[in-house]
Write a protein that holds these residues in place. Structure first.
Motif, PDB file in Angstrom:
ATOM      1  N   ALA A   1       6.113   2.188  -9.663  1.00 23.21           N
ATOM      2  CA  ALA A   1       5.671   1.206  -8.561  1.00 23.21           C
ATOM      3  C   ALA A   1       6.527   0.157  -8.602  1.00 23.21           C
ATOM      4  N   VAL A   2       7.134  -0.465  -9.374  1.00 16.14           N
ATOM      5  CA  VAL A   2       7.939  -1.727  -9.552  1.00 16.14           C
ATOM      6  C   VAL A   2       9.170  -1.537  -8.651  1.00 16.14           C
ATOM      7  N   LEU A   3       9.823  -0.272  -8.875  1.00 16.01           N
ATOM      8  CA  LEU A   3      10.988   0.010  -7.955  1.00 16.01           C
ATOM      9  C   LEU A   3      10.770   0.039  -6.580  1.00 16.01           C
TER      10      LEU A   3
ATOM     11  N   GLY B   1       6.744   5.225  -4.805  1.00 18.33           N
ATOM     12  CA  GLY B   1       7.498   5.138  -6.102  1.00 18.33           C
ATOM     13  C   GLY B   1       7.193   5.892  -7.260  1.00 18.33           C
ATOM     14  N   ARG B   2       5.819   5.997  -7.417  1.00 19.67           N
ATOM     15  CA  ARG B   2       5.198   6.858  -8.447  1.00 19.67           C
ATOM     16  C   ARG B   2       5.352   8.343  -8.099  1.00 19.67           C
ATOM     17  N   PHE B   3       5.371   8.705  -6.919  1.00 18.84           N
ATOM     18  CA  PHE B   3       5.456  10.154  -6.252  1.00 18.84           C
ATOM     19  C   PHE B   3       6.979  10.563  -6.723  1.00 18.84           C
ATOM     20  N   PHE B   4       8.098   9.729  -6.498  1.00 17.99           N
ATOM     21  CA  PHE B   4       9.360  10.119  -6.950  1.00 17.99           C
ATOM     22  C   PHE B   4       9.606   9.823  -8.200  1.00 17.99           C
ATOM     23  N   ARG B   5       8.655   9.443  -9.110  1.00 19.27           N
ATOM     24  CA  ARG B   5       8.925   9.216 -10.318  1.00 19.27           C
ATOM     25  C   ARG B   5       9.779   7.937 -10.719  1.00 19.27           C
ATOM     26  N   MET B   6       9.873   6.925  -9.987  1.00 22.16           N
ATOM     27  CA  MET B   6      10.597   5.754  -9.831  1.00 22.16           C
ATOM     28  C   MET B   6       9.734   4.636 -10.370  1.00 22.16           C
TER      29      MET B   6
ATOM     30  N   ALA C   1       0.667  -1.296   0.106  1.00 20.34           N
ATOM     31  CA  ALA C   1       0.064  -0.042  -0.097  1.00 20.34           C
ATOM     32  C   ALA C   1       0.934   1.169  -0.024  1.00 20.34           C
ATOM     33  N   ILE C   2       2.138   1.311   0.573  1.00 16.62           N
ATOM     34  CA  ILE C   2       2.797   2.251   0.837  1.00 16.62           C
ATOM     35  C   ILE C   2       3.849   2.576  -0.553  1.00 16.62           C
ATOM     36  N   ALA C   3       4.619   1.383  -0.747  1.00 17.91           N
ATOM     37  CA  ALA C   3       5.552   1.351  -1.651  1.00 17.91           C
ATOM     38  C   ALA C   3       5.220   2.002  -3.043  1.00 17.91           C
ATOM     39  N   ALA C   4       4.030   1.481  -3.657  1.00 20.58           N
ATOM     40  CA  ALA C   4       3.547   1.819  -5.132  1.00 20.58           C
ATOM     41  C   ALA C   4       3.357   3.504  -5.294  1.00 20.58           C
TER      42      ALA C   4
END
Length: 620
Positions: A30-32, A23-28, A17-20
C-alpha cells in the motif's frame, strides 16, 4: 460553484481509496501505491487541474499520521517490555547510527565536502523512516519477528537521536556559528518537559479516561484519545522537542491502562487515513525537475545510500545473532532515508550548513529510497525463493522394534515425545521441516528429517514393527495424505491422530482412523473448567456442565459425520444441537438443586458408553 478545497479533498480520498488496493494487487504494498498516487496527483501532473498550490502544508498535516502511529506503537509497548528492549535500542541503535554516519561522512569528504557538511549529511541520511518501515513490515507480516523487533528498536533510537541532532545543526556550519546550538536553559526545559509528560501521563491519564468512560459517551472517548495525542504533541513542540517522541511516550504510559484497547480502536481509523495522506504528500513532493535534470547523480545517491545502509545493517544483524535471511530482511527494511531528514536538511539550509540545491537533491534521494524499500523486499522474496538451495536428502531412520512413530514434531508432537522419553518408551520422530529438525536435534532429541507420507520412509522407520503411530502433523492435507498411506500399507498399526477441526476429524474417520483428538478441544474444556470455578461454581457443578457438553458435542460430531459434505444439513443440525444443548443445560440446573456426589457423574458417563468427544470412533 464547487469549492476548490472540496475538490482537493475528493482527489485525496480517491487517491487513497484506489492506490492501496492497486499497490497490494501488484504485490508492491500500500505504501508504494500511495507514493505513486502522490506523484500522479502532484504539481507536475494533475495538480494544476485542481489548483494544487501548497504541498508543504499537506505534508505537515500528514505528519500527524506519524504522530498517531507512534502513539499506537507506544500503546503496544508496556514500560516493562520497553525496558527489556533497552540493549537493542541503545546497543544496536547506537552502532547503526555511528557506523552509517561515519561511512557516509567519509564518502562526503572524498567528494569534496568539508568535515562539518560531510558529518551533517551522514547523520541525516543515517536516519530511516519510522512510518514507512513499520508500515511495510506490518504489511509483510514481519513486525513481530525478531528482525522486525530489532528494526523497531533501531528506528526508536533514531527518533530519540533526531531531537538533539536538529538542535545541534548550527554546530555543523562552516566555521561554527555564533548562535549556541542549545543553551543550558533550553536543555533543562527539554528534560523538565519530558519528565512532566511522564508524570502527568502516569497519574492523570488513566483517571481522566475512567471519568470519561463512566459517562458512556463513545465519541467523548475518541475525542479524548485524539486530544491526548494533540496535547502532548503541542507541549513537546513548544519545548523544541519532537511531537512524535511525545506521542510515543504518552502511548507507552497508557500501555498498562485498562482502556488501552478501546483507545487503540478509536485511534486506528485516523492513524490509517493520515498515514495515507503523509505518504501521498511525500509522493507529491518529488521534484520531477531534478529527476529530469540530474538523473544519474540522483540514482547514484539513492543506490549508494540504500546499499551502504543495507550492508551495515546486515552485518550488525548478524553480529546481534540473526541468521542470514532475517539479517538481510532487517537491512532492506530500514535501508531508506527518513522523514526526519526533511526537517534536518531544511534546518541545515537555514543555518547555512548546506545549500538549497544540495538539500533538494538529498530530500528527493531520501524520498526515492523510501519508494525503493517495498520493491527491494519484493525482489528479495522473489529472487531468494528461486535461488533457495534444494533441501537435503531425507534421512534414513534406524529400524525399530516395538517402538512408537511420531509424525510431525511441532508443539503437539513434542509434548507426546517428551512424555514418551520421560517414561523411556522408544520412539522415532519424523518431520519434513529441515530447520525444525536441525533446531530440535541441538537439544538431543531423536528426530529425523523425512516425509512420513512416503512409503520408503515409513518402512525405514519400522512402521511394520511399531506399536503405534502418532499423527501430529499440523497441515490438514499433509495429515490426510500420511493417514491414507499408513492405513493402506500398515492396516494393523494403531493410529493416534491430531485433528485441526471437526471437518478434519470427519476426513480422518473416512480413512479409518479411530482415535482422534481435536487439538484445542481438551485444552478449551480445561480452561472453561477453571473459568467456571473462578466464576463461583462448585467443583461438581462445573464438572457436570462440562461432561454434559462433551456428551452432547460427541453426539453431534457423529451425527454430522453422516452428511458432513452437505453444508446445508450441517448448518440445520447445528441449530438443532444448540437448542438441545440449551435444554440439557437447563435440565442440569434443575437436577443440581438436589445433592449429588461426583462418583455418580462418573458412573453416568460410563453408562453412556461413549468415549471422550475428542476421540470419535467410526460407526459400523
Amino acid at each position: 460553484m464547487v469549492s476548490t478545497q472540496l475538490i482537493q479533498v475528493a482527489v485525496f480520498l480517491a487517491a487513497a481509496a484506489i492506490a492501496a488496493p492497486l499497490g497490494r494487487f501488484f504485490r508492491m504494498g500500500a505504501v508504494l501505491g500511495y507514493l505513486a498516487a502522490g506523484v500522479v496527483i502532484g504539481p507536475y501532473i494533475l495538480g494544476p487541474l485542481y489548483q494544487l498550490n501548497n504541498v508543504e502544508s499537506i505534508l505537515q498535516f500528514g505528519e500527524f499520521g506519524v504522530v498517531l502511529l507512534l502513539f499506537v506503537i507506544g500503546l503496544e509497548l508496556r514500560p516493562i517490555r520497553l525496558w527489556a528492549m533497552r540493549s537493542a535500542i541503545f546497543g544496536l541503535g547506537t552502532a547503526q547510527l555511528v557506523a552509517t554516519s561515519l561511512v557516509l561522512a567519509a564518502i562526503g569528504l572524498a567528494l569534496g565536502l568539508n568535515f562539518g557538511q560531510a558529518l551533517f549529511i551522514g547523520l541525516g541520511l543515517s536516519l530511516s523512516s519510522t512510518a514507512f518501515a513499520l508500515q511495510v513490515l506490518e504489511e509483510k507480516g514481519e513486525i513481530n519477528t525478531r528482525h522486525g523487533r530489532l528494526a523497531f528498536s533501531v528506528l526508536l533510537f533514531q527518533d530519540l537521536a533526531a531531537i538533539p541532532l536538529i538542535a545541534l545543526v548550527p554546530l555543523f556550519a562552516a566555521g561554527g556559528s555564533e548562535q549556541p546550538a542549545m543553551d543550558l536553559r533550553a536543555g533543562v526545559l527539554a528534560i523538565v518537559t519530558i519528565i512532566g509528560v511522564i508524570v502527568a501521563g502516569r497519574f492523570l491519564l488513566s483517571r481522566l479516561y475512567r471519568i470519561i468512560a463512566a459517562t458512556g459517551v463513545r465519541e467523548a472517548m475518541t475525542a479524548s484519545a485524539l486530544l491526548t495525542v494533540v496535547g502532548v504533541a503541542l507541549v513537546m513542540e513548544a519545548a523544541g522537542l519532537s511531537a512524535a517522541l511525545g506521542s510515543f511516550i504518552a502511548g507507552a504510559l497508557l500501555a498498562d491502562s485498562e482502556y488501552r484497547h478501546q483507545i487503540e480502536a478509536d485511534i486506528a481509523p485516523f492513524e490509517g487515513l493520515l498515514l495515507a495522506v503523509f505518504f501521498i504528500a511525500i509522493g507529491m513532493s518529488i521534484d520531477l525537475g531534478i529527476v529530469v535534470a540530474e538523473p544519474l547523480k540522483l540514482i547514484a545517491i539513492v543506490i549508494g545510500l540504500v546499499a551502504i545502509k543495507a550492508v551495515i545493517l546486515y552485518a550488525l544483524g548478524r553480529w546481534w545473532g540473526l541468521k542470514s535471511e532475517p539479517a538481510r530482511r532487517l537491512g532492506l527494511a530500514i535501508s531508506q532515508g527518513g522523514e526526519f531528514a526533511f526537517v534536518l536538511f531544511a534546518a541545515g539550509v537555514g543555518a547555512h550548513v548546506i545549500g538549497q540545491h544540495l538539500a533538494d537533491l538529498l530530500v528527493l534521494a531520501v524520498t526515492l529510497s523510501m519508494a525503493a524499500t517495498p520493491l527491494l523486499l519484493l525482489t528479495d522474496e522473489t529472487i531468494f525463493r528461486a535461488l533457495e538451495p534444494e533441501k537435503p536428502e531425507y534421512e534414513v531412520p534406524p529400524e525399530g522394534d516395538q517402538h512408537i512413530i511420531v509424525a510431525g514434531f511441532g508443539r503437539f508432537g513434542q509434548i507426546v515425545a517428551r512424555v514418551l522419553r520421560a517414561r523411556r518408551i522408544p520412539f522415532t520422530a519424523l518431520d519434513s521441516n529441515v530447520e525444525q529438525v536441525d533446531f530440535v536435534k541441538r537439544f538431543g532429541s531423536r528426530i529425523y528429517y523425512g516425509d512420513a507420507g512416503r512409503l520408503d520412509i515409513l518402512r525405514a522407520a519400522g512402521a511394520d514393527k511399531a506399536r503405534a503411530f502418532v499423527l501430529a502433523i499440523d497441515d490438514v492435507d499433509a495429515s490426510l495424505r500420511v493417514a491414507e498411506m499408513v492405513r493402506k500399507h500398515f492396516p494393523d498399526l494403531p493410529v493416534y491422530a491430531r485433528a485441526r477441526d471437526r471437518i478434519h476429524v470427519h476426513k480422518l474417520m473416512d480413512l479409518g482412523v479411530e482415535i482422534i483428538e481435536r487439538e484445542t478441544f481438551l485444552s478449551a474444556l480445561e480452561l472453561t473448567h477453571r473459568l467456571l470455578r473462578g466464576f463461583g461454581l462448585s467443583e461438581p457443578e462445573a464438572k457436570r456442565l462440562l461432561a454434559t457438553f462433551k456428551r452432547q458435542d460427541e453426539k453431534r460430531l457423529y451425527d454430522d459425520y453422516k452428511y458432513y459434505t452437505d453444508l446445508e444439513k450441517v448448518r440445520a443440525n447445528a441449530k438443532t444441537a444448540a437448542v438441545e444443548l440449551e435444554e440439557l443445560f437447563a435440565r442440569d440446573v434443575e437436577e443440581l438443586k438436589l445433592p449429588e456426589e461426583e462418583p455418580a457423574l462418573v458412573g453416568a458417563e460410563r453408562r453412556d458408553g461413549r468415549r471422550s468427544a475428542g476421540s470419535p470412533r467410526k460407526d459400523g
